[in-house]
Design an enzyme around this catalytic site. Sequence first.
Site, PDB file in Angstrom:
ATOM      1  CB  SER A  62      -6.501 -13.538 -44.610  1.00 55.00           C
ATOM      2  OG  SER A  62      -6.572 -12.175 -44.291  1.00 55.00           O
ATOM      3  CB  THR A  63      -4.864 -18.175 -45.395  1.00 56.00           C
ATOM      4  OG1 THR A  63      -3.479 -17.916 -45.140  1.00 56.00           O
ATOM      5  CG2 THR A  63      -5.363 -17.222 -46.470  1.00 56.00           C
TER       6      THR A  63
END
Length: 224
Positions: free
Chosen positions: A11-12
């Site tokens: 996600s990052t």
Amino acid sequence: MVRYVGYLRVSTQRQGTSGLGLEAQQSALIAHASRSAGHIIETFVEIESGRRSDRPQLQAALHLCKLTGATLLIAKLDRLARSVAFIANLMESSVEFVAADMPYANKLTVHILAAMAEYEREAISERTRSALRAAKERGVKLGGPNKGANLRNCAPSLGGQRSKEKADQMARSLLPIIEEARRSGKSSLREIAEFLNERGILSSRGGRWWPSQIRNIFRRVGVD
């Protein structure tokens, strides 16, 4: 030999550069390919938010699957998205896909799990918004070091209603697969519970299904 195209998602940017989360996903893909006597021809890595559907690496993976006739392989269902619409669009494509954690899940199972995941995400957001509104109405200051404690103090009044709504929603979402179980000859509560367990569908507590839980679902939705 089955050919797979692997798809990994974090996600990052920080997770992507550090490898956090990717190693576990990669291990799951390799283990599944080995168990099924398959071969991963290429793996694509996406660094995105789960709420977005415009994922270039996923599109590239799907394109390669179409060109080679390979199956898209992911580690977990939620690696794709916690969105019913996104899952539906993917399943309507000509690409077959399999999740290593649920290799025998059919399309109905995937729809139900995606619906439950999306509902949980939306319910969490709504609980947070409701707690904030309630806090403001009661004059609670939301800033400062005690913000979290203030919100927790506001939440209990909402907990009972939210829990009931969540349970009702889950019961309704499970009806299609329960009907599938009945059509296949599973008529007793125990047989239906085993039907869900065999397909890897977890109960609301994250464990196995038991006859008493199936009875509770029937009571919630008014099914005999």
